[in-house]
Design an enzyme around this catalytic site. Structure first.
Site, mmCIF file in Angstrom:
data_model
loop_
_atom_site.group_PDB
_atom_site.id
_atom_site.type_symbol
_atom_site.label_atom_id
_atom_site.label_comp_id
_atom_site.label_asym_id
_atom_site.label_seq_id
_atom_site.Cartn_x
_atom_site.Cartn_y
_atom_site.Cartn_z
ATOM 1 N N SER A 7 29.057 120.525 120.193
ATOM 2 C CA SER A 7 30.045 121.250 119.392
ATOM 3 C C SER A 7 29.347 122.346 118.602
ATOM 4 O O SER A 7 28.493 122.074 117.751
ATOM 5 C CB SER A 7 30.753 120.305 118.430
ATOM 6 O OG SER A 7 31.444 121.075 117.463
ATOM 7 N N HIS A 32 31.695 122.672 123.526
ATOM 8 C CA HIS A 32 32.885 122.175 122.827
ATOM 9 C C HIS A 32 33.175 123.104 121.643
ATOM 10 O O HIS A 32 32.323 123.282 120.765
ATOM 11 C CB HIS A 32 32.652 120.737 122.348
ATOM 12 C CG HIS A 32 33.835 120.093 121.721
ATOM 13 N ND1 HIS A 32 34.834 119.485 122.448
ATOM 14 C CD2 HIS A 32 34.194 119.961 120.412
ATOM 15 C CE1 HIS A 32 35.754 118.990 121.629
ATOM 16 N NE2 HIS A 32 35.389 119.278 120.384
ATOM 17 N N ASP A 34 35.594 124.026 118.498
ATOM 18 C CA ASP A 34 36.553 123.418 117.574
ATOM 19 C C ASP A 34 37.317 124.465 116.780
ATOM 20 O O ASP A 34 36.740 125.141 115.927
ATOM 21 C CB ASP A 34 35.809 122.509 116.592
ATOM 22 C CG ASP A 34 35.310 121.238 117.264
ATOM 23 O OD1 ASP A 34 36.145 120.516 117.836
ATOM 24 O OD2 ASP A 34 34.090 120.974 117.215
ATOM 25 N N MET A 36 40.144 125.141 114.019
ATOM 26 C CA MET A 36 40.852 124.457 112.920
ATOM 27 C C MET A 36 41.655 125.461 112.108
ATOM 28 O O MET A 36 41.159 126.545 111.815
ATOM 29 C CB MET A 36 39.833 123.787 111.993
ATOM 30 C CG MET A 36 38.944 122.789 112.689
ATOM 31 S SD MET A 36 37.727 122.125 111.531
ATOM 32 C CE MET A 36 36.815 121.039 112.626
ATOM 33 N N HIS A 65 39.020 122.779 121.689
ATOM 34 C CA HIS A 65 39.728 121.699 120.991
ATOM 35 C C HIS A 65 40.560 122.311 119.868
ATOM 36 O O HIS A 65 40.021 122.728 118.847
ATOM 37 C CB HIS A 65 38.670 120.716 120.450
ATOM 38 C CG HIS A 65 39.222 119.579 119.663
ATOM 39 N ND1 HIS A 65 38.409 118.751 118.904
ATOM 40 C CD2 HIS A 65 40.485 119.106 119.495
ATOM 41 C CE1 HIS A 65 39.156 117.825 118.318
ATOM 42 N NE2 HIS A 65 40.413 118.028 118.654
ATOM 43 N N MET A 67 42.755 122.124 116.844
ATOM 44 C CA MET A 67 43.251 121.313 115.728
ATOM 45 C C MET A 67 44.170 122.215 114.914
ATOM 46 O O MET A 67 43.871 122.601 113.785
ATOM 47 C CB MET A 67 42.068 120.790 114.904
ATOM 48 C CG MET A 67 41.321 119.662 115.609
ATOM 49 S SD MET A 67 39.658 119.407 114.977
ATOM 50 C CE MET A 67 38.771 120.591 115.978
ATOM 51 N N MET A 136 39.414 110.878 119.200
ATOM 52 C CA MET A 136 38.740 111.224 117.942
ATOM 53 C C MET A 136 38.114 109.963 117.341
ATOM 54 O O MET A 136 38.810 108.989 117.060
ATOM 55 C CB MET A 136 39.726 111.830 116.934
ATOM 56 C CG MET A 136 40.285 113.194 117.319
ATOM 57 S SD MET A 136 39.060 114.459 117.741
ATOM 58 C CE MET A 136 38.046 114.499 116.258
ATOM 59 N N ASP A 174 34.825 112.269 120.457
ATOM 60 C CA ASP A 174 34.540 113.383 119.551
ATOM 61 C C ASP A 174 34.410 112.909 118.109
ATOM 62 O O ASP A 174 35.388 112.515 117.491
ATOM 63 C CB ASP A 174 35.652 114.425 119.681
ATOM 64 C CG ASP A 174 35.336 115.718 118.953
ATOM 65 O OD1 ASP A 174 34.213 115.863 118.442
ATOM 66 O OD2 ASP A 174 36.230 116.585 118.911
#
Ligand code: DX5
Ligand code: ZN
Length: 215
Positions: A7, A32, A34, A36, A65, A67, A136, A174
């Site tokens: 990540s 990966h 992320d 957010m 990913h 979020m 998660m 994750d």
């Protein structure tokens, strides 16, 4: 052997190019990424322009990913930015089947993430349309958190759901993955291990990636 998906959230953002070059050289097969939004999770990370640049810096799989609330609004945008796999949170999707169909129609692999307090069985009706389930193992929002031990049971339940459906869905873990839990996670049925802090804070990140893959 697991697929390792470092990540980039744990990388030094001033030196993202160097982080990408290091991962390109390593045995990590996936990046990966992320995203957010400060709404679904209590933190804001990075978004489309950063992913566009990372896409130019690697030919490896970009595992994005999301979020974020209303992920269905941004499917085409993340495809254009370079995502290969687009993971949405179960908790943010009121029309999951439609959202998965849209991701597939854009030519990406479909991912669904579930929070620690979401039961694996909620995915049973959708499993054939999911290429990747992201389990998660921390509450999403931050890197560097402690691994939640009940994850193993959830992975086993999920594995059974996948086998029962004769599906080819991969299981990704994750949050809080390290050299102490990687082997047990793989034994429980995990196919992909995300690791942020464990990789980027290691003295030798390339060696750490090789270790996690072997375990
Ligand atoms: C958490 C993110 C994770 C995180 C993992 O919300 O989805 O991908 O970056 O970081 P570590 O490996 O440090 O727990
Ligand atoms: Zn993640």
């Amino acid at each position: 052997m697991a697929i390792i998906a470092p990540s980039l959230l744990a990388a030094n953002f001033l030196e993202l190019g160097k982080a990408c070059a290091m991962l390109n050289e390593s045995e990590a097969a996936w990046f990966h990424l992320d995203v957010m939004d400060g709404s679904f999770v209590p933190n804001i990370s990075f978004g489309l322009p950063v992913i566009e640049q990372i896409r130019k810096a690697t030919t490896k799989v970009c595992d994005v990913h999301l979020m974020i609330v209303h992920p269905e609004k941004y499917i085409e945008a993340f495809k254009k930015a370079g995502a290969d796999i687009l993971t949405v949170h179960y908790e943010t999707c009121s029309e999951l089947a439609n959202t998965l169909a849209q991701i597939k129609a854009e030519g990406m692999k479909t991912g669904v993430a579930i929070n620690p307090n979401t039961d694996a069985t909620v995915l049973t009706p959708f499993i054939k349309d999911i290429d990747l389930v992201c389990v998660m193992s921390v509450y999403p929002g931050f890197g560097g958190q402690k691994f939640i031990e009940t994850t193993y049971e959830k992975v086993k339940t999920l594995k059974q759901i996948i086998l029962d459906a004769h599906a080819a869905t991969l299981i990704e873990i994750d949050g809080g993955v390290d050299a102490n839990n990687a082997a047990a996670l793989t034994a429980a049925g995990a196919d992909v291990l995300v690791a942020g802090t464990t990789v980027f804070k290691a003295a030798d990140p390339i060696a750490m990636i090789a270790t996690l893959k072997q375990l």
